[in-house]
Motif scaffolding. Sequence first.
Motif, short mmCIF file in Angstrom:
data_model
loop_
_atom_site.label_atom_id
_atom_site.label_comp_id
_atom_site.label_asym_id
_atom_site.label_seq_id
_atom_site.Cartn_x
_atom_site.Cartn_y
_atom_site.Cartn_z
N THR A 46 43.54 36.21 38.60
CA THR A 46 42.23 36.53 38.02
C THR A 46 42.37 36.57 36.50
O THR A 46 43.21 37.30 35.98
N LYS A 47 41.54 35.78 35.82
CA LYS A 47 41.64 35.65 34.36
C LYS A 47 40.26 35.81 33.75
O LYS A 47 39.31 35.16 34.20
N ILE A 48 40.16 36.65 32.74
CA ILE A 48 38.86 36.95 32.16
C ILE A 48 39.00 37.17 30.65
O ILE A 48 40.04 37.64 30.18
N ILE A 49 37.97 36.77 29.91
CA ILE A 49 37.94 36.95 28.46
C ILE A 49 36.79 37.88 28.10
O ILE A 49 35.70 37.79 28.67
N ALA A 50 37.06 38.81 27.19
CA ALA A 50 36.03 39.75 26.72
C ALA A 50 35.86 39.59 25.22
O ALA A 50 36.85 39.45 24.49
#
Length: 247
Positions: A46-50
């Motif tokens: 799971t990869k996410i950018i904020a």
Amino acid sequence: MSKLSYISPEGLRIDGRRANELRRINVEMGVFNRADGSAYYEQGNTKIIAAVYGPREISVSGKGVFDRAVVKCEFSTSSFSTTERKPQQKTKGDRVTTEIANLVKQAFESTIQTHLYPRSQINIYLQVLQSDGGLKAAAINASTLALIDAGISMKDFVCACSTSCIDGIAVLDLNNIEERSGGPDCLLSIQPQIGGVISLNMDSKVPQDLFESVLELGEKGCKKIFLILSDYVKKYSSNLISNQIKN
């Protein structure tokens, strides 16, 4: 896939972890130059950018609060973030994305010291690059790092982790396959240093005899994540100071 195949007789899960083990976590701060704060968060696959913008002047007249900042969150997923083939649809505004955006918003409304930023707004933007379970927790943890990178004053970190019980065993940090096992999906968000519980969300009931062990496992998972994040923040801050001294 039957429930019996989710955990082997040796106590190993599908991806080789024990029931109480987190997936590998990789993080990076300062990934966007144009944002006030930003972070990349990876937990397993799971990869996410904020990205955080603010505190800034309220964009819509009359929508501000005179004595504190308004926190807003927008959550979206990339069309290539999952292996599922779905008809083309909006990734903003559907039930799941709205739920996660509200969850992040509420978590940080109670953690950001909003009284220090009156008549302003803080915008949190989240983009999923790859989804393999634990999206809600990843969104909260990524937001924590991005807000720290933006220099926004908070009471504490907010750390989140998912737990469940599969075949009568409490398990930590669910991947996508485990989320589909039929067991309850519990999300615990805490302020690890001051000991506050931000939220406990469950999509179905946990058996009473397992509730305490599931909750305790979630708390331990959140504290493990805090140690990883805080260690990275210390190194990141030290590097920033060193670079400023050199320049």
